[in-house]
Design a protein around this motif. Structure first.
Motif, mmCIF file in Angstrom:
data_model
loop_
_atom_site.group_PDB
_atom_site.id
_atom_site.type_symbol
_atom_site.label_atom_id
_atom_site.label_comp_id
_atom_site.label_asym_id
_atom_site.label_seq_id
_atom_site.Cartn_x
_atom_site.Cartn_y
_atom_site.Cartn_z
ATOM 1 N N GLN A 1 0.828 -1.211 0.000
ATOM 2 C CA GLN A 1 0.000 0.000 0.000
ATOM 3 C C GLN A 1 0.861 1.259 0.000
ATOM 4 O O GLN A 1 0.531 2.232 -0.676
ATOM 5 N N LEU B 1 1.932 2.489 -3.431
ATOM 6 C CA LEU B 1 0.965 3.010 -4.404
ATOM 7 C C LEU B 1 1.335 4.412 -4.861
ATOM 8 O O LEU B 1 1.345 4.708 -6.064
ATOM 9 N N VAL C 1 3.834 2.784 -7.696
ATOM 10 C CA VAL C 1 2.803 2.362 -8.643
ATOM 11 C C VAL C 1 2.305 3.530 -9.489
ATOM 12 O O VAL C 1 2.197 3.417 -10.724
ATOM 13 N N SER D 1 -1.887 -5.880 -4.338
ATOM 14 C CA SER D 1 -2.054 -5.619 -2.908
ATOM 15 C C SER D 1 -1.266 -6.567 -2.014
ATOM 16 O O SER D 1 -0.941 -6.216 -0.871
ATOM 17 N N TYR E 1 -5.692 2.661 -4.171
ATOM 18 C CA TYR E 1 -5.250 2.377 -5.541
ATOM 19 C C TYR E 1 -5.964 3.292 -6.540
ATOM 20 O O TYR E 1 -5.333 3.852 -7.450
ATOM 21 N N ALA F 1 -4.451 6.746 -6.257
ATOM 22 C CA ALA F 1 -3.083 6.846 -6.760
ATOM 23 C C ALA F 1 -3.012 6.788 -8.280
ATOM 24 O O ALA F 1 -2.131 7.411 -8.887
ATOM 25 N N THR F 2 -3.928 6.061 -8.919
ATOM 26 C CA THR F 2 -3.868 5.885 -10.369
ATOM 27 C C THR F 2 -4.773 6.841 -11.133
ATOM 28 O O THR F 2 -4.791 6.814 -12.365
#
Length: 425
Positions: A91, A94, A98, A167, A183, A186-187
């Protein structure tokens, strides 16, 4: 379309990573045996990789002002920048890893679009096989069926009974909802930019957090032993599980070491993990204390290792399937290719995940009794030594893995994939 007696041309387009590239090589080898003509579209920096296996290559042009070396340097710098983030949990990665990685992947799709469209127009394939985590609009507009390969963990395809992608959680973990929200947050920026690109190229946007739709056929590498029971089963006419996808490779013969006895253990962290020479140096120091022989893939960093113990052999490349087949234990980063090869050859996995689906495969190895997970940052010499000895001595796990290996080898994923692709045509 080609005539009835002409070999169908199957264009493979793997992402610029050796895991995806070599998955596709395995399928292409089987397609060629069945009479098809596989060809490869290559990202800059992968020239010659597929030709070495006997396949024709079509090369994407360098981005404006770029070169293969510049691209390699960019990704080397990207990984070096993010190396400290690999010590974080899934996490915490992220925002730190990520999100920037998705931004870079979107950049890659945008930069490749014009060149890919031109190459597909030149090749005029009967089908396209995409092994990536993002869709390229040129594939949707190519006028032929296309196949998606899910070569990351099965978690890439969401389901209520499957853990969230990237995850490292179990499906029923109470932390699930919090991870899914984090998620999406973040994306969000990369996803918005990608959907704008899709609209500009004339294809529909995708739901939040999804960067790749399913193809006319979707192939999942996930072996039966580690796959999930889904709340909504995948339709058998459009989805196929492959039970791994292990290519045919040359045989590896271990050179004679001063220490000639003991089980063989293979360490391979992929091209990304090889960059962390400090970590591998620490691990080699532990290997020197164990009654085993170790084969260690250090990528292009052989010069970084001054002292090599008598029971350790270093190399910059290995025919990995052959090495794994001969090993009693495979220490890896949780890449799906590595995990599937371990299962295919009945070898326990000691997974030290760095990022991406490595977290998911590490969790799955432990949950299914096919391996163990060890944290990249929270180990010492004794914990690593204990884990290795435990896995080498676990006869129940070895018996379980032998049964899994027998089932996978009786019906290889490469053959399943090739047959499914040809049925699609």
């Amino acid at each position: 379309m080609r005539g009835r007696n002409e070999a169908p041309v199957i264009a493979f387009f793997p992402e610029a990573s050796f895991g995806a590239a070599l998955n596709c090589v395995g399928i292409a080898q089987e397609l060629a045996r069945m009479g098809a003509e596989p060809v490869f579209v290559c990202h800059p920096g992968f020239t010659g990789v597929f030709a070495d296996y006997g396949f024709k290559e079509y090369h994407l042009p360098e981005p404006p002002g770029g070169s293969a070396q510049a691209s390699a340097d960019y990704w080397q710098a990207f990984i070096n920048t993010h190396m400290p983030h690999f010590n974080l949990d899934a996490q915490a990665q992220l925002d730190t890893y990520v999100a920037p990685t998705w931004e870079a992947i979107v950049d890659t799709a945008i930069d490749a679009e014009a060149g890919l469209a031109a190459l597909l127009d030149q090749i005029r394939p009967d089908a396209i096989v995409l092994d990536n985590v993002i869709m390229f609009p040129a594939i949707a507009r190519a006028g032929c069926p296309w196949v998606r390969i899910v070569s990351c963990a099965e978690t890439e395809l969401p389901d209520a009974h499957v853990p969230p992608y990237l995850s490292g959680l179990a499906a029923d973990d109470p932390a699930r909802a919090g991870f899914e929200k984090a998620y999406a947050r973040a994306t969000r920026a990369a996803h918005r930019r990608y959907n704008d690109f899709r609209r500009a190229q004339g294809i529909a946007p995708l739901p939040q957090g999804i960067f790749l739709e399913n193809g006319d056929l979707t192939l999942l590498l996930s072996p039966e032993a580690v796959r999930y029971e889904r709340a909504r089963p995948l339709p058998a006419d459009r989805f196929a599980y492959l039970d791994g996808c292990v290519r045919t490779e040359s045989r590896f013969d271990l050179p004679r070491l001063p220490v000639a006895e003991g089980p063989m253990v293979y360490l391979g962290f992929g091209s990304l993990g090889a960059i962390d020479t400090a970590l591998i140096t620490r691990m080699i120091a532990v290997f020197a204390t164990l009654p085993a022989r170790f084969v260690v893939n250090v990528g292009g960093f052989l010069d970084a290792y001054d002292h090599v113990p008598d029971n350790v052999y270093l190399g910059d490349w290995f025919p990995q399937p052959s090495v794994v087949e001969q090993s009693a234990l495979f220490i890896h980063h949780g890449g799906n290719n590595s995990f599937c090869e371990a299962l295919y050859h009945g070898v326990p996995s000691l997974v030290m995940p760095y990022c991406w689906d490595g977290h998911d495969n590490a969790q799955r190895a432990e949950a299914t009794g096919t391996g163990m997970r060890i944290g990249r940052a929270d180990w010492n010499g004794e914990t690593l030594r204990t884990a290795i000895l435990r896995l080498l001595d676990d006869e129940a796990m070895r018996t379980r893995l032998a049964a899994i290996s027998g089932r996978m080898q009786a019906n290889p994923g490469t053959r399943r994939a090739a047959e499914a692709i040809l049925r699609l045509l």
